[in-house]
Scaffold this motif. Structure first.
Motif, mmCIF file in Angstrom:
data_model
loop_
_atom_site.group_PDB
_atom_site.id
_atom_site.type_symbol
_atom_site.label_atom_id
_atom_site.label_comp_id
_atom_site.label_asym_id
_atom_site.label_seq_id
_atom_site.Cartn_x
_atom_site.Cartn_y
_atom_site.Cartn_z
ATOM 1 N N SER A 10 0.856 -1.168 0.178
ATOM 2 C CA SER A 10 0.007 0.053 0.052
ATOM 3 C C SER A 10 0.789 1.141 -0.192
ATOM 4 O O SER A 10 0.571 2.201 -0.710
ATOM 5 C CB SER A 10 -1.020 -0.105 1.098
ATOM 6 N N GLN A 11 1.974 1.281 0.760
ATOM 7 C CA GLN A 11 2.669 2.403 0.820
ATOM 8 C C GLN A 11 3.592 2.624 -0.560
ATOM 9 O O GLN A 11 3.555 3.711 -0.877
ATOM 10 C CB GLN A 11 3.844 2.089 1.925
ATOM 11 N N VAL A 12 4.034 1.397 -1.217
ATOM 12 C CA VAL A 12 4.498 1.655 -2.453
ATOM 13 C C VAL A 12 3.362 2.382 -3.491
ATOM 14 O O VAL A 12 3.976 3.308 -4.362
ATOM 15 C CB VAL A 12 4.959 0.324 -3.111
ATOM 16 N N ALA A 13 2.263 1.954 -3.405
ATOM 17 C CA ALA A 13 1.216 2.397 -4.317
ATOM 18 C C ALA A 13 1.313 3.906 -4.195
ATOM 19 O O ALA A 13 1.286 4.866 -5.040
ATOM 20 C CB ALA A 13 -0.028 1.763 -4.263
ATOM 21 N N ASP A 14 1.027 4.395 -2.582
ATOM 22 C CA ASP A 14 0.885 5.914 -2.412
ATOM 23 C C ASP A 14 2.143 6.507 -2.959
ATOM 24 O O ASP A 14 2.036 7.794 -3.419
ATOM 25 C CB ASP A 14 0.761 5.831 -0.915
ATOM 26 N N LEU A 15 3.459 5.955 -2.721
ATOM 27 C CA LEU A 15 4.568 6.723 -2.852
ATOM 28 C C LEU A 15 4.730 6.721 -4.522
ATOM 29 O O LEU A 15 5.194 7.840 -4.905
ATOM 30 C CB LEU A 15 5.809 5.969 -2.370
ATOM 31 N N ASN A 16 4.288 5.886 -5.250
ATOM 32 C CA ASN A 16 4.182 6.044 -6.738
ATOM 33 C C ASN A 16 3.409 7.209 -7.113
ATOM 34 O O ASN A 16 3.770 7.840 -8.126
ATOM 35 C CB ASN A 16 3.751 4.662 -7.327
ATOM 36 N N LYS A 17 2.177 7.476 -6.233
ATOM 37 C CA LYS A 17 1.242 8.600 -6.546
ATOM 38 C C LYS A 17 2.143 9.980 -6.386
ATOM 39 O O LYS A 17 1.764 10.712 -6.936
ATOM 40 C CB LYS A 17 0.018 8.557 -5.818
ATOM 41 N N TYR A 18 2.837 9.942 -5.383
ATOM 42 C CA TYR A 18 3.515 11.117 -5.051
ATOM 43 C C TYR A 18 4.809 11.191 -5.816
ATOM 44 O O TYR A 18 5.140 12.323 -6.422
ATOM 45 C CB TYR A 18 4.131 10.859 -3.458
ATOM 46 N N GLY A 19 5.211 10.088 -6.325
ATOM 47 C CA GLY A 19 6.290 10.308 -7.476
ATOM 48 C C GLY A 19 5.651 10.853 -8.873
ATOM 49 O O GLY A 19 6.628 11.714 -9.238
ATOM 50 N N GLN A 20 4.605 10.732 -9.124
ATOM 51 C CA GLN A 20 3.980 11.282 -10.341
ATOM 52 C C GLN A 20 3.822 12.908 -10.084
ATOM 53 O O GLN A 20 4.197 13.733 -10.954
ATOM 54 C CB GLN A 20 2.704 10.585 -10.633
ATOM 55 N N ALA A 21 3.386 13.021 -8.767
ATOM 56 C CA ALA A 21 3.311 14.423 -8.255
ATOM 57 C C ALA A 21 4.511 15.217 -8.299
ATOM 58 O O ALA A 21 4.813 16.313 -9.001
ATOM 59 C CB ALA A 21 2.473 14.637 -7.010
ATOM 60 N N LEU A 22 5.629 14.496 -7.790
ATOM 61 C CA LEU A 22 6.864 14.989 -7.710
ATOM 62 C C LEU A 22 7.644 15.517 -9.142
ATOM 63 O O LEU A 22 8.188 16.601 -9.356
ATOM 64 C CB LEU A 22 8.027 13.950 -7.094
ATOM 65 N N ASN A 23 7.088 14.493 -10.139
ATOM 66 C CA ASN A 23 7.909 14.817 -11.495
ATOM 67 C C ASN A 23 7.225 15.943 -12.130
ATOM 68 O O ASN A 23 7.519 16.482 -13.099
ATOM 69 C CB ASN A 23 7.489 13.741 -12.485
ATOM 70 N N ASN A 24 5.990 16.730 -11.610
ATOM 71 C CA ASN A 24 5.293 17.690 -12.180
ATOM 72 C C ASN A 24 5.621 19.043 -11.353
ATOM 73 O O ASN A 24 5.233 19.927 -11.661
ATOM 74 C CB ASN A 24 3.847 17.482 -11.912
ATOM 75 N N CYS A 25 6.616 18.825 -10.398
ATOM 76 C CA CYS A 25 7.185 19.902 -9.857
ATOM 77 C C CYS A 25 7.785 20.914 -10.462
ATOM 78 O O CYS A 25 8.785 20.497 -11.451
ATOM 79 C CB CYS A 25 7.896 19.495 -8.347
ATOM 80 N N GLU A 26 7.851 22.121 -10.357
ATOM 81 C CA GLU A 26 8.707 23.203 -11.215
ATOM 82 C C GLU A 26 9.613 23.731 -10.117
ATOM 83 O O GLU A 26 10.813 24.459 -10.744
ATOM 84 C CB GLU A 26 7.631 24.413 -11.262
ATOM 85 N N SER A 27 9.927 23.418 -9.031
ATOM 86 C CA SER A 27 10.858 23.890 -8.405
ATOM 87 C C SER A 27 11.207 22.913 -7.100
ATOM 88 O O SER A 27 10.562 22.152 -6.937
ATOM 89 C CB SER A 27 10.582 25.304 -7.619
#
Length: 383
Positions: A10-27
């Motif tokens: 479950s944590q890995v699934a949640d972390l992958n979601k955060y990973g997608q969000a992190l890749n969209n970061c501008e700074s």
């Protein structure tokens, strides 16, 4: 199946979601904020410090740990993780460095191609030891954060390169206009009159006029070359992902066909990566390889090797066993129009290669090879 495995999944699934969000970061600041949020929500740990690493310097960007604030010097555990490149875990009395009540500390380096770009330090006031059920997910989070930071730094380098290139273009265009319209017109007059004199005057003065005519023609040809260079740079597109192996393979094949005295050692599989570049990226490598063939007498052997630079960048080393870089131009080798006294070229080849490389967010320099020749190193952003 152990009781911890479903939680880990479950944590890995949640972390992958955060990973997608992190890749969209501008700074980097956005990366830090999301990373701290992930640690707080997914693990429930109150104390987290995010340390950014730039050129070997460690800097605290943000911290929820009362003993350290943004801009402070990181604690020893962060340096230990940075120097080893591995996750560092402390427990018991060794976990707290300036604040009582800390039961366990873990410092996880965020790396790109073995280069540490950040360190996430998490502390717990309850846990006496961090196990794999905590360390493994934190390492996944740090990988996502490293990728995001690497992408941001690549974009920053590309943007700086674009701005620098635009300024360079403006200056070159100004000089080009002056050369073409002012100096070019004057040279045409000199060429025409000196040619007329040479045809109608015999002896020593006729020879002088002929030399003036040839010099004027040569200067006019140089102006045309500069104009062609400016036009080429103006047509450059935005850097896009390109296969480094395919580009180098084509350049090596063409160079081998053109210069029989040049031997090139090259393994295409070693360069099976994509880099940011434009339509003229092949010209960078062609200029360097051609330089090795043209400026050395007799047979020359070149080795093309790959190196991994900081922040996930890729370095292409083109090293030969020739006579090396002449002392009279070593400090100005990449300046436009610079060439050694014995060179028959224009001096624009390597300057052109540097301008192109920098327009792609990369860099080029030269050192002495381990065989006494020149070692050109072209560094590019890896996709």
């Amino acid at each position: 199946m152990s009781s911890q495995e479903p939680d880990f999944t479950s944590q890995v699934a949640d972390l992958n979601k955060y990973g997608q969000a992190l890749n969209n970061c501008e700074s980097v600041e956005e990366v830090v904020s999301l990373s701290l949020e992930a640690v707080s929500l997914l693990f429930g740990f109150p104390y987290t410090t995010f340390v950014e690493v730039r050129d070997g310097d460690l800097r605290v960007v943000h911290s929820t740990y009362p003993a350290v604030s943004a801009g402070d010097e990181p604690f020893a555990v962060a340096y230990e993780a940075f120097e080893s490149g591995e996750t560092t875990v402390r427990s018991g009395e060794a976990a707290g460095e300036a604040e009582d009540g800390v039961g366990a500390t873990v410092a996880v380096p965020a790396t790109i191609a073995s280069d540490v770009v950040a360190i996430i330090v998490t502390r717990s006031v309850e846990t006496q030891e961090f196990g794999d059920e905590v360390v493994r997910p934190l390492e996944i989070l740090s990988t996502h954060a490293a990728t995001a930071i690497g992408n941001i730094r690549s974009r920053e380098r590309l943007e700086r390169a674009r701005r620098d290139l635009e300024k360079r273009k403006e200056m070159v265009e100004m000089y080009d206009r002056l050369l073409r319209h002012d100096l070019g017109n004057d040279l045409q007059v000199i060429s025409a009159f000196s040619d007329e004199i040479a045809q109608n005057v015999d002896g020593e003065w006729g020879d002088y006029a002929e030399r003036v005519h040839r010099t004027a023609e040569g200067a006019m040809d140089l102006i045309r070359r500069v104009g062609d260079l400016v036009s080429t740079l103006e047509r450059q597109d935005e850097p896009t992902p390109r296969s480094l192996s395919a580009i180098l393979s084509a350049v090596v094949a063409d160079t081998r066909d053109q210069y029989e005295t040049l031997t090139v050692e090259f393994d295409p599989e070693a360069f099976d990566v994509r880099v940011y570049g434009g339509d003229l990226l092949d010209s960078v490598f062609t200029n360097v390889l051609t330089n090795a063939a043209v400026h050395n007498e007799g047979a020359v052997n070149v080795r093309i090797l790959r190196g991994d630079a900081r922040d996930g960048r890729v370095t292409v080393s083109i090293a030969d066993d020739g006579c090396g870089v002449p002392d009279d131009v070593s400090d100005r080798l990449f300046e436009m129009g610079v060439k050694s006294e014995d060179s028959d070229g224009t001096g624009f080849g390597l300057g052109f290669a540097k301008a192109l490389t920098e327009s792609y967010g990369g860099d080029i320099d030269v050192t002495e090879s381990d065989r006494g020749g020149a070692d050109f190193r072209i560094t590019l952003d890896r996709v």
